[in-house]
Design an enzyme around this catalytic site. Sequence first.
Site, PDB file in Angstrom:
ATOM      1  N   GLY A 131      -1.946 -16.520  23.942  1.00 44.84           N
ATOM      2  CA  GLY A 131      -3.333 -16.458  23.357  1.00 44.84           C
ATOM      3  C   GLY A 131      -3.955 -15.566  24.290  1.00 44.84           C
ATOM      4  O   GLY A 131      -3.693 -14.704  24.893  1.00 44.84           O
ATOM      5  N   LYS A 142      -4.547 -13.466  27.577  1.00 45.76           N
ATOM      6  CA  LYS A 142      -5.703 -14.240  28.158  1.00 45.76           C
ATOM      7  C   LYS A 142      -5.468 -13.637  29.377  1.00 45.76           C
ATOM      8  O   LYS A 142      -5.419 -13.819  30.628  1.00 45.76           O
ATOM      9  CB  LYS A 142      -5.450 -15.662  27.888  1.00 45.76           C
ATOM     10  CG  LYS A 142      -6.510 -16.866  29.025  1.00 45.76           C
ATOM     11  CD  LYS A 142      -7.031 -17.958  28.328  1.00 45.76           C
ATOM     12  CE  LYS A 142      -7.316 -18.347  29.427  1.00 45.76           C
ATOM     13  NZ  LYS A 142      -7.752 -20.164  29.148  1.00 45.76           N
ATOM     14  N   HIS A 237       2.259 -24.267  20.801  1.00 40.13           N
ATOM     15  CA  HIS A 237       3.632 -24.015  21.042  1.00 40.13           C
ATOM     16  C   HIS A 237       4.357 -24.702  21.171  1.00 40.13           C
ATOM     17  O   HIS A 237       6.155 -24.595  21.606  1.00 40.13           O
ATOM     18  CB  HIS A 237       3.162 -23.627  22.582  1.00 40.13           C
ATOM     19  CG  HIS A 237       2.210 -25.117  22.933  1.00 40.13           C
ATOM     20  ND1 HIS A 237       2.453 -26.399  23.034  1.00 40.13           N
ATOM     21  CD2 HIS A 237       0.826 -25.197  23.103  1.00 40.13           C
ATOM     22  CE1 HIS A 237       1.610 -27.557  23.144  1.00 40.13           C
ATOM     23  NE2 HIS A 237       0.568 -26.280  23.825  1.00 40.13           N
ATOM     24  N   ASP A 267      -2.164 -20.078  32.370  1.00 43.42           N
ATOM     25  CA  ASP A 267      -2.880 -20.129  32.345  1.00 43.42           C
ATOM     26  C   ASP A 267      -2.919 -21.397  33.279  1.00 43.42           C
ATOM     27  O   ASP A 267      -4.441 -21.547  34.223  1.00 43.42           O
ATOM     28  CB  ASP A 267      -4.404 -20.048  31.292  1.00 43.42           C
ATOM     29  CG  ASP A 267      -4.275 -21.813  30.260  1.00 43.42           C
ATOM     30  OD1 ASP A 267      -3.870 -22.137  30.471  1.00 43.42           O
ATOM     31  OD2 ASP A 267      -4.834 -21.631  29.177  1.00 43.42           O
ATOM     32  N   ASN A 343       1.488 -30.686  30.276  1.00 48.19           N
ATOM     33  CA  ASN A 343       1.987 -29.532  29.574  1.00 48.19           C
ATOM     34  C   ASN A 343       2.997 -29.210  30.446  1.00 48.19           C
ATOM     35  O   ASN A 343       3.796 -28.221  29.919  1.00 48.19           O
ATOM     36  CB  ASN A 343       1.322 -28.692  28.411  1.00 48.19           C
ATOM     37  CG  ASN A 343       1.806 -28.013  27.395  1.00 48.19           C
ATOM     38  OD1 ASN A 343       2.478 -29.206  26.887  1.00 48.19           O
ATOM     39  ND2 ASN A 343       1.803 -27.175  27.201  1.00 48.19           N
ATOM     40  N   LYS A 409      -9.740 -22.338  31.865  1.00 48.11           N
ATOM     41  CA  LYS A 409      -9.908 -22.628  30.033  1.00 48.11           C
ATOM     42  C   LYS A 409     -11.590 -21.921  29.813  1.00 48.11           C
ATOM     43  O   LYS A 409     -12.090 -22.200  28.799  1.00 48.11           O
ATOM     44  CB  LYS A 409     -10.183 -24.058  29.589  1.00 48.11           C
ATOM     45  CG  LYS A 409      -8.677 -24.899  29.645  1.00 48.11           C
ATOM     46  CD  LYS A 409      -7.600 -24.219  28.925  1.00 48.11           C
ATOM     47  CE  LYS A 409      -6.631 -24.749  28.994  1.00 48.11           C
ATOM     48  NZ  LYS A 409      -5.284 -24.136  28.592  1.00 48.11           N
TER      49      LYS A 409
END
Length: 522
Positions: A131, A142, A237, A267, A343, A409
Amino acid sequence: MVEETNVGYSGINISTNVVKPKGHIHVPSSIDLKEFKEVTQRDSLVQLEKEMTTLLTTTSDDKKYLVKSQFTSFSRLFQRFLEESGPSVDWERIEKLPTDAIRDYDTLAKPSLDDIHSKLEKLVVIKLNGGLGTSMGCRGPKSVIQVRNDLTFLDLTVQQIEHLNKKYNVNVPLVLMNSFNTDKDTEQIIRKYKGLQVEIYTFNQSCFPRVSKESLLPIAHDCDIEGNIEAWYPPGHGDFYDSFKNSGLLQKFIDSGRDYCFISNIDNLGATVDLNILNMLLDLGTNPLEFVMEVTNKTKADVKGGTLIQYENKLRLLEIAQVPKEHLEEFKSVKTFKFFNTNNLWIKLDAIEKVLNEGSMNLEIIVNNKTLDNNLNIIQLETAVGAAMKSFNGGVGINVPRSRFLPVKKTSDLLLVMSNLYHMKNGSLSMSPLRMFPTTPLVKLGDKDFAKVKDFLSRFATIPDILELDHLTVSGDVTFGRNVSLKGTVIIIANHGDKIDIPSNATLENKIVSGNLRILDH
């Protein structure tokens, strides 16, 4: 007059009797709507594959094999997109979760010190690093946004793994799944870690063509990705499995005696290697678990998160996009679906190889509609890594503490992880013992003035003390001085044209601030 006619359409011959009265042609009654759709779908696939073949001729010889492999995967995904209709889950067939489907983290045994070394040698850590930081106003990956003490997501991840390797005298490798958006920058950045006790591997997820919503054809005219980057996308993903295998790393780690990989978003600052989960996986002997998903208790802030369900005698991930509209409120209910997917996934490596070789992985398609800067409507077909759970045997969920889910985020998340709410040690964050309750404050920062990291940082002389904060809402042109303390519920609203300066050393407890407030130097 009646004529016998053969109509050729995309390689399909349809024999019909056509009646031709004056000035009119009737659509043959033998072609019903279903058959019409099948014909047009086949034609769309044929046209797409023609375009893909043409695109393939524009790539260099050294990349042709890889690009052809990725195009084949895309064509399969596109074919399924054309053929599948309606929700992928029949709501009435969702079964009650078996009692052993989700295990409580607190019941897991800790490994002995003697065991930790041998068990860590069976592990590979994989971070999803595809990302960009654009949603937070940053250029590049990111993972290079600074989140704490001038350290980036990537810095913290490397620190965690190096600490693990040094402490237990092991060699747990770190693998980064990049995308074409992040690969070049990441490769340059990881050079600075060469002197550290951590082996870093990288591989790229696939690069798929964006498709026009109207024509269902690729909008790219050649395979020059950098020359027309808007025409391509990384397909979510869920592409991890194929790309990991195609990179050769899956086989490499299996051959070197590794058993499990731990996958998480880069992240998510709470996604550290957990020795208790690893111990459970490696203590099961002849009946191993192939797929473990970390879930945590759902709150009102998580109602859109995917959840685990029992369906067709298997555990599987249910995402909000799969839910029929009439059942959305039920899906969002904290009482009906108590957990959501973090996740953080633990997957057996040889099971990945087996499922891929069998061709039995069938991930739900996420259709992502976008409008480009030139007003062209496109679709992206994506998949999610957790959706593969149903393809594996022996899948379970583990209800982990909320501390293992700490994603960044938005800048509101950044405020939390930069504050005194957390302590940092060896790249890992833990909540301060001075916080009286385990939940994090609910923080809402206005998009216009706080959404970009640069703007966000410019509005705080120092990050406020939020140890006793429950809820913070900030909107409009608001700045904070040094050593500000926020407690309870604090709402600060500067309406259009107003400006609010919170002075240094101020304490706001259960306060609403609105209008104009300016502290000027004299």
